[in-house]
Design an enzyme around this catalytic site. Structure first.
Site, short mmCIF file in Angstrom:
data_model
loop_
_atom_site.label_atom_id
_atom_site.label_comp_id
_atom_site.label_asym_id
_atom_site.label_seq_id
_atom_site.Cartn_x
_atom_site.Cartn_y
_atom_site.Cartn_z
N LYS A 169 -15.06 4.57 -6.87
CA LYS A 169 -13.72 5.05 -7.28
C LYS A 169 -13.01 4.02 -8.14
O LYS A 169 -12.44 4.35 -9.18
CB LYS A 169 -12.88 5.34 -6.03
CG LYS A 169 -11.41 5.53 -6.31
CD LYS A 169 -10.60 5.79 -5.06
CE LYS A 169 -10.10 4.55 -4.36
NZ LYS A 169 -8.90 3.94 -4.94
N ASN A 170 -13.05 2.77 -7.71
CA ASN A 170 -12.26 1.75 -8.41
C ASN A 170 -12.82 1.37 -9.77
O ASN A 170 -12.17 0.63 -10.52
CB ASN A 170 -12.08 0.51 -7.53
CG ASN A 170 -11.14 0.79 -6.36
OD1 ASN A 170 -10.53 1.85 -6.30
ND2 ASN A 170 -11.03 -0.15 -5.45
N CYS A 201 4.00 2.06 -1.69
CA CYS A 201 2.92 2.95 -1.31
C CYS A 201 2.56 2.66 0.12
O CYS A 201 3.19 1.84 0.78
CB CYS A 201 1.71 2.80 -2.22
SG CYS A 201 0.74 1.36 -1.86
N ARG A 236 4.07 -2.25 -3.95
CA ARG A 236 2.95 -2.59 -4.82
C ARG A 236 3.53 -2.99 -6.18
O ARG A 236 3.62 -2.17 -7.10
CB ARG A 236 2.02 -1.39 -4.95
CG ARG A 236 0.57 -1.82 -4.91
CD ARG A 236 -0.30 -0.71 -4.42
NE ARG A 236 -1.68 -0.98 -4.69
CZ ARG A 236 -2.67 -0.23 -4.24
NH1 ARG A 236 -2.41 0.81 -3.51
NH2 ARG A 236 -3.91 -0.53 -4.52
N ASP A 277 -10.50 -3.84 1.16
CA ASP A 277 -10.79 -2.42 1.39
C ASP A 277 -11.82 -2.21 2.51
O ASP A 277 -11.93 -1.11 3.05
CB ASP A 277 -11.31 -1.76 0.10
CG ASP A 277 -10.19 -1.59 -0.92
OD1 ASP A 277 -9.02 -1.82 -0.57
OD2 ASP A 277 -10.49 -1.22 -2.06
N ARG A 311 -9.38 10.76 -1.13
CA ARG A 311 -9.05 10.01 -2.35
C ARG A 311 -10.22 9.11 -2.75
O ARG A 311 -10.36 8.78 -3.93
CB ARG A 311 -7.82 9.13 -2.12
CG ARG A 311 -6.51 9.87 -1.97
CD ARG A 311 -5.36 8.89 -1.81
NE ARG A 311 -5.62 7.74 -2.65
CZ ARG A 311 -5.29 6.49 -2.36
NH1 ARG A 311 -4.66 6.23 -1.24
NH2 ARG A 311 -5.56 5.51 -3.18
C1 UD1 Z 1 -7.12 -2.70 -6.50
C2 UD1 Z 1 -7.92 -1.61 -5.84
C3 UD1 Z 1 -7.68 -1.58 -4.35
C4 UD1 Z 1 -7.95 -2.95 -3.75
C5 UD1 Z 1 -7.18 -4.03 -4.51
C6 UD1 Z 1 -7.52 -5.43 -4.06
C7 UD1 Z 1 -8.12 0.07 -7.56
C8 UD1 Z 1 -7.78 1.43 -8.01
N1 UD1 Z 1 -7.55 -0.34 -6.43
O1 UD1 Z 1 -5.74 -2.39 -6.29
O2 UD1 Z 1 -8.56 -0.62 -3.77
O3 UD1 Z 1 -7.53 -2.96 -2.41
O4 UD1 Z 1 -7.47 -3.94 -5.91
O5 UD1 Z 1 -8.88 -5.66 -4.17
O6 UD1 Z 1 -8.94 -0.61 -8.15
N2 UD1 Z 1 0.39 -7.91 -7.09
C9 UD1 Z 1 1.59 -8.44 -7.50
N3 UD1 Z 1 2.03 -8.14 -8.75
C10 UD1 Z 1 1.32 -7.36 -9.60
C11 UD1 Z 1 0.09 -6.84 -9.17
C12 UD1 Z 1 -0.36 -7.12 -7.89
O7 UD1 Z 1 2.27 -9.14 -6.76
O8 UD1 Z 1 1.77 -7.12 -10.74
C13 UD1 Z 1 -0.10 -8.21 -5.71
C14 UD1 Z 1 -0.17 -6.94 -4.84
O9 UD1 Z 1 1.06 -6.64 -4.25
C15 UD1 Z 1 -1.23 -7.32 -3.81
C16 UD1 Z 1 -2.17 -8.22 -4.62
O10 UD1 Z 1 -1.44 -8.66 -5.77
O11 UD1 Z 1 -0.64 -8.06 -2.79
C17 UD1 Z 1 -3.45 -7.54 -5.05
O12 UD1 Z 1 -3.16 -6.45 -5.87
P1 UD1 Z 1 -4.14 -5.94 -7.01
O13 UD1 Z 1 -5.34 -6.84 -7.08
O14 UD1 Z 1 -3.35 -5.72 -8.24
O15 UD1 Z 1 -4.61 -4.55 -6.40
P2 UD1 Z 1 -4.62 -3.14 -7.13
O16 UD1 Z 1 -5.10 -3.29 -8.53
O17 UD1 Z 1 -3.34 -2.45 -6.88
#
Ligand code: UD1
Length: 417
Positions: free
Chosen positions: A22-23, A116, A121, A306, A398
């Protein structure tokens, strides 16, 4: 609300094919916006998140159809650059469209993804990077408006955390930008590499994917290509948890061993045996699982957040105490209360969960509240004595393709209601 009724205690056996990730699928679907001509995507999982992505692409004016088991996408006709709130809300990860739409049209308007089920997020890292690349960004009435009328420009971007989504958005924005973009402290997840492999085939110049520094030289055009999505390492980890909790031996076909290099040792500590032959993983669990070492979720190549929830279901019947530390998302222990209803003994203090293994779990009514939490409850129910009703299966759908069919083919007693 849909649910599963699971009669636990059945041993699993046999072999299954692993679905596509998915990711990987989501950012690659978004990346097709940047290309000219037909893209053919193989091994794209049938999931509600993928459907939501396709609805967004079609709304934007792209063609997306299924043909002989593959997805054929052509974004030549893209005529919209705003995603309405209703479509944004269908999928938590829709922010991954921001970089691609902005790069293609010089403008993007998306509603703010907001909080979320995993807690707030934030997208500050995404927005800061795009600003550095020349985008003007305004936040108005819950929407983000991004403008780059003269196009995006390459920049050096230091990420304070290796965010997966931010790394993807920067890559998508940078491949057609003027000049060179360097991402320092980039996410190294296999799904980032899959996105880069797709883009490189499409004509992008990207160096260092899978490493902490990624360099992208902007090119003028990208072309449609054929691409096969990598297998889903989180679904593989979930099936390993399911086999462990039921003391079973199963084979999962199409697993990339390196993607599980932080997961396999955890199972091995419990006494499970993992071996590989020609890309097929044989997994065999002992009659009694030993407690797990300290499991700390970390960015890749560390233990994936995950896989934490499904693994915790297996830990709940280990012999002894296992400790989990969740370092990536706050609010990622929502499954704990429901596991406790099944008889698990788990104490949470902030980001630490202490799991005291019990002899047996007992069937009960439980409710999933997020995607991986749903998987965790199903894993636990497979070992529980008697009947478990798991509601909230729409979360599961999902990310897990036909999961009840997969489990039944392995001998589990699972009915969807
Ligand atoms: C992606 C994955 C999700 C996985 C996660 C971590 C997809 C669709 N989803 O989510 O399944 O659990 O990576 O491996 O690929 N953060 C900030 N600011 C930002 C962005 C992120 O503070 O602008 C923080 C988030 O709150 C969280 C951490 O960074 O605590 C990790 O987030 P991120 O790696 O961005 O995860 P996603 O891309 O949302």
């Amino acid at each position: 609300m849909s649910g599963f009724v699971i009669n636990g205690g059945k041993k699993l056996y046999g072999e299954v094919e692993l679905q596509g990730a998915k990711n990987s699928a989501l950012p690659i679907l978004s990346a097709t916006i940047l290309t000219k001509g037909d893209n053919i995507l193989y091994n794209c999982p049938e999931l509600t998140d993928v459907d939501a992505c396709l609805r967004i692409l079609r709304y934007l004016g792209c063609e997306a159809k299924e043909q002989n088991g593959a997805l054929v996408l052509n974004c030549g006709g893209l005529c919209e650059n705003e995603i309405p709130d209703s479509l944004m809300r269908e999928m938590r990860s829709s922010i991954v469209f921001l970089g691609a739409i902005l790069a293609r049209t010089g403008y993007a308007k998306l509603s703010f993804p907001g909080g979320c089920e995993l807690g707030p997020r934030p997208i500050d890292l995404h927005l800061k990077a795009l600003k550095k690349m020349g985008a003007k960004i305004f936040e108005r009435h819950g929407s983000i408006v991004c403008k780059a009328e003269k196009g995006l420009k390459g920049a050096k971007i230091d990420l304070s955390f290796p965010s997966v989504g931010a790394t993807e958005n920067i890559i998508l924005a940078a491949v057609l930008a003027e000049g060179t973009t360097t991402i320092v402290n980039a996410a190294r997840e296999p799904e980032i590499c899959d996105l880069c492999d797709y883009l490189i085939d499409a004509g992008a110049e990207i160096y260092g994917s899978g490493e902490g520094v990624i360099v992208i030289d902007g090119v003028r055009e990208l072309y449609g290509v054929s691409h096969s999505i990598i297998p889903d390492r989180i679904v593989a980890s979930t099936l390993m948890s399911a086999a462990a909790v039921t003391k079973s031996s199963i084979t999962v076909n199409g697993v990339i061993r390196n993607h599980l290099s932080s997961v396999i040792p955890v199972f091995e500590e419990t006494g499970c045996k993992v071996s590989f032959k020609d890309g097929n993983m044989n997994f065999s669990a002992p009659e009694k699982l030993k407690a797990m070492p300290l499991v700390r979720t970390m960015p890749y190549p560390g233990f994936p957040t995950d896989a934490q929830a499904p693994l915790m279901a297996a830990a709940s019947v280990c012999d002894g105490t296992s400790v989990f530390v969740e370092n990536i998302f706050e609010n990622r222990f929502k499954h704990v209360g429901e596991l406790t209803r099944l008889g698990a003994d788990i104490n949470v203090q902030g980001k630490v969960a202490v799991v005291n293994g019990v002899k047996t779990l007992y069937g009960a009514k439980v409710e999933a509240q997020d995607l991986r939490g749903a998987a965790s409850l199903i894993v636990a129910a497979l070992s529980a004595e008697g009947e478990t009703q798991v509601s909230g299966i729409e979360f599961l759908e999902r990310g897990y393709e036909n999961f009840e069919v997969i489990l039944c083919s392995l001998g589990a007693d699972v009915k969807k209601i």
